[in-house]
Write a protein that holds these residues in place. Structure first.
Motif, PDB file in Angstrom:
ATOM      1  N   ILE A   1      15.983  -1.462 -29.881  1.00 56.53           N
ATOM      2  CA  ILE A   1      15.551  -2.598 -29.070  1.00 56.53           C
ATOM      3  C   ILE A   1      15.335  -2.093 -27.647  1.00 56.53           C
ATOM      4  O   ILE A   1      16.259  -1.575 -27.018  1.00 56.53           O
ATOM      5  N   THR A   2      14.126  -2.210 -27.150  1.00 55.71           N
ATOM      6  CA  THR A   2      13.826  -1.796 -25.785  1.00 55.71           C
ATOM      7  C   THR A   2      13.757  -3.036 -24.888  1.00 55.71           C
ATOM      8  O   THR A   2      13.854  -4.170 -25.371  1.00 55.71           O
ATOM      9  N   GLU A   3      13.578  -2.810 -23.594  1.00 55.11           N
ATOM     10  CA  GLU A   3      13.553  -3.935 -22.659  1.00 55.11           C
ATOM     11  C   GLU A   3      12.449  -4.936 -23.001  1.00 55.11           C
ATOM     12  O   GLU A   3      12.642  -6.149 -22.889  1.00 55.11           O
ATOM     13  N   LYS A   4      11.312  -4.451 -23.459  1.00 52.23           N
ATOM     14  CA  LYS A   4      10.202  -5.367 -23.754  1.00 52.23           C
ATOM     15  C   LYS A   4      10.454  -6.216 -25.001  1.00 52.23           C
ATOM     16  O   LYS A   4       9.756  -7.209 -25.225  1.00 52.23           O
ATOM     17  N   ASN A   5      11.452  -5.831 -25.805  1.00 49.21           N
ATOM     18  CA  ASN A   5      11.763  -6.580 -27.033  1.00 49.21           C
ATOM     19  C   ASN A   5      12.866  -7.619 -26.824  1.00 49.21           C
ATOM     20  O   ASN A   5      13.126  -8.422 -27.729  1.00 49.21           O
ATOM     21  N   ILE A   6      13.515  -7.615 -25.666  1.00 46.39           N
ATOM     22  CA  ILE A   6      14.689  -8.466 -25.452  1.00 46.39           C
ATOM     23  C   ILE A   6      14.378  -9.945 -25.653  1.00 46.39           C
ATOM     24  O   ILE A   6      15.082 -10.651 -26.388  1.00 46.39           O
TER      25      ILE A   6
ATOM     26  N   SER B   1      11.933 -11.568 -27.210  1.00 43.98           N
ATOM     27  CA  SER B   1      11.580 -11.982 -28.562  1.00 43.98           C
ATOM     28  C   SER B   1      12.782 -11.913 -29.498  1.00 43.98           C
ATOM     29  O   SER B   1      13.046 -12.848 -30.260  1.00 43.98           O
ATOM     30  N   PHE B   2      13.566 -10.816 -29.425  1.00 39.63           N
ATOM     31  CA  PHE B   2      14.682 -10.642 -30.358  1.00 39.63           C
ATOM     32  C   PHE B   2      15.848 -11.578 -30.032  1.00 39.63           C
ATOM     33  O   PHE B   2      16.315 -12.328 -30.893  1.00 39.63           O
ATOM     34  N   PHE B   3      16.319 -11.536 -28.786  1.00 39.66           N
ATOM     35  CA  PHE B   3      17.455 -12.386 -28.440  1.00 39.66           C
ATOM     36  C   PHE B   3      17.044 -13.856 -28.340  1.00 39.66           C
ATOM     37  O   PHE B   3      17.884 -14.752 -28.521  1.00 39.66           O
TER      38      PHE B   3
ATOM     39  N   SER C   1       7.727  -2.709 -33.548  1.00 43.01           N
ATOM     40  CA  SER C   1       7.208  -3.308 -32.323  1.00 43.01           C
ATOM     41  C   SER C   1       6.354  -4.526 -32.653  1.00 43.01           C
ATOM     42  O   SER C   1       6.462  -5.578 -32.004  1.00 43.01           O
ATOM     43  N   THR C   2       5.521  -4.402 -33.673  1.00 44.60           N
ATOM     44  CA  THR C   2       4.690  -5.526 -34.123  1.00 44.60           C
ATOM     45  C   THR C   2       5.561  -6.667 -34.622  1.00 44.60           C
ATOM     46  O   THR C   2       5.283  -7.851 -34.370  1.00 44.60           O
ATOM     47  N   PHE C   3       6.632  -6.323 -35.327  1.00 44.84           N
ATOM     48  CA  PHE C   3       7.562  -7.340 -35.823  1.00 44.84           C
ATOM     49  C   PHE C   3       8.163  -8.124 -34.657  1.00 44.84           C
ATOM     50  O   PHE C   3       8.191  -9.366 -34.667  1.00 44.84           O
ATOM     51  N   TYR C   4       8.655  -7.421 -33.630  1.00 41.71           N
ATOM     52  CA  TYR C   4       9.243  -8.099 -32.479  1.00 41.71           C
ATOM     53  C   TYR C   4       8.225  -9.018 -31.806  1.00 41.71           C
ATOM     54  O   TYR C   4       8.556 -10.139 -31.403  1.00 41.71           O
TER      55      TYR C   4
END
Length: 399
Positions: A132-137, A139-141, A107-110
């Motif tokens: 990958i959860t909704e809150k990570n979308i 940052s990741f994508f 989570s910290t990484f994202y």
């Protein structure tokens, strides 16, 4: 090392310190192209001023390796920094499947994966089995979108959202489809040629949700295929995503209209027998360029059960004939390789590999590269490491 002929170094299931290997990468002046260090350890971040070149390294595979958030982030930053120097390009293929990292750390990484991290040499990225959860979308994508030369991604068994899962009850609600719309928007603005989003249990979705992504990717592929000088192979792997009749129609359109389609995997679609027959017939057409696929055994059986008893025999005869033609053209079905396993097919010829039966094999590495608990200093300042079972492990794919 003396003859500079090793192209692939593979170590699996070891306490080998990955960061120390990377810090000593300059010792491999020529020859080494593929570094596969799976189920190892990457505990400490790479110092900001360390590593100015990755030499001729093309592929880094650190799947199943133990990471901290700071170590993982330092790897991405270092790849970005080195890639910014045209005289010293960074690797083009990065494989990080099913990392051994805590939920807090990932989570910290994202949260810290910002838009300034650009690896302009990156063409293939595999991130299978990392949640990958909704809150990570975003940052990741958002990171993926910034990689201007990225063409292949594998995010199988990653997407875990609150709504739309196959086993979940309830009707489709447009408001709950937001995560899929977000991902579709990012994909719309990327030049992807291969996409793998396999699912299972919490990462497998109903057609109303998943087809939001599939439709946009299909439109993007059709647009890409019309470009004047586009000759690259196209691929899609969406096994265990319930795409239904609408999704099967989309796949049929891809098969019929994309002249460079090379790979197509699908199953558990929940579609009708008529749709499947139409798609398979298109796949078998003489004009089709398809090379890698698999007979949808479960889909055929499930769809035949839905057919009226009076019509079942005719449909059964039709599918049996199609299967014979299918196997003559594509071979008998077997579990296909995931995106990152596909990449590794070409790595074995010049690789230093140790059979699982040869667990006591030894390989001499230069000093400074992380010792295992079994390691001991050898003569003339070298480190001899007893390698455990090595090789390229099974990736995120599966059925």
């Amino acid at each position: 090392l003396k003859n500079k002929t090793i192209e692939t170094l593979s170590v699996n299931n070891s306490t080998l310190s990955v960061e120390n290997v990377l810090l000593n990468i300059t010792l491999f002046e020529t020859g080494l192209k593929n570094l596969i260090l799976t189920r190892c350890q990457f505990a400490n971040p790479i110092p900001p001023n360390a590593i100015t070149t990755f030499q001729q390294l093309q592929t880094i595979d650190l799947s199943y390796t133990q990471f901290t958030s700071t170590a993982l982030l330092s790897l991405f930053k270092k790849l970005s920094t080195v890639a910014s120097n045209e005289k010293s390009p960074a690797p083009s293929k990065l494989i990080l499947n099913e990392l051994d990292i805590s939920e807090d750390d990932i989570s910290t990484f994202y949260e810290n994966l910002n838009g300034s991290i650009v690896v302009n040499t990156l063409t293939t990225f595999s991130w299978a089995n990392n949640k990958i959860t909704e809150k990570n979308i975003d940052s990741f994508f958002g990171f993926l979108k910034k990689q201007i030369n990225l063409r292949e991604i594998d995010v199988s068994f990653c997407l875990e959202f609150e709504n739309g899962q196959i086993d979940q009850e309830g009707e489709f609600n447009d408001g709950t489809a937001t995560p899929f719309k977000k991902i579709a928007e990012y994909i719309k603005n990327m030049k992807l040629e291969f996409l793998s989003i396999q699912g299972e249990n919490k990462t497998a979705y109903k057609s109303e949700y998943f087809n939001i992504i599939l439709t946009v990717f299909s439109d993007r592929l059709l647009q890409l295929s019309k470009e004047k000088y586009h000759f690259n192979k196209i691929g899609l792997d969406i096994r265990r995503q319930q795409i239904g009749n609408e999704g099967i129609e989309t796949l049929t359109k891809i098969v019929n209209e994309i002249p460079t389609l090379d790979t197509l995997y699908f199953d558990h679609t929940g579609s009708s027998i008529d749709g499947l027959i139409t798609l398979i017939t298109a796949m078998l057409d003489i004009k089709s360029t398809l090379q890698k696929t698999m007979w949808p055994e479960k889909d055929i059986k499930d769809s035949l059960h839905k057919v009226n008893a009076s019509e079942r025999t005719n449909y059964l005869n039709t599918t049996n004939e199609l299967k014979k033609k299918f196997e003559r053209r594509f071979g008998k079905s077997s579990i296909p390789k995931s995106a990152w396993e596909k990449i590794s097919d070409g790595l074995k010829a010049a690789a230093f590999m140790v059979d699982r039966s040869s667990s006591k094999s030894k390989f001499v590495l230069p000093p400074g590269i992380g010792m295992t608990t079994k390691g001991k200093r050898a003569d003339k300042g070298k480190v001899t490491i007893n390698l455990g079972p090595t090789g390229i492990p099974r990736g995120g794919g599966g059925s």
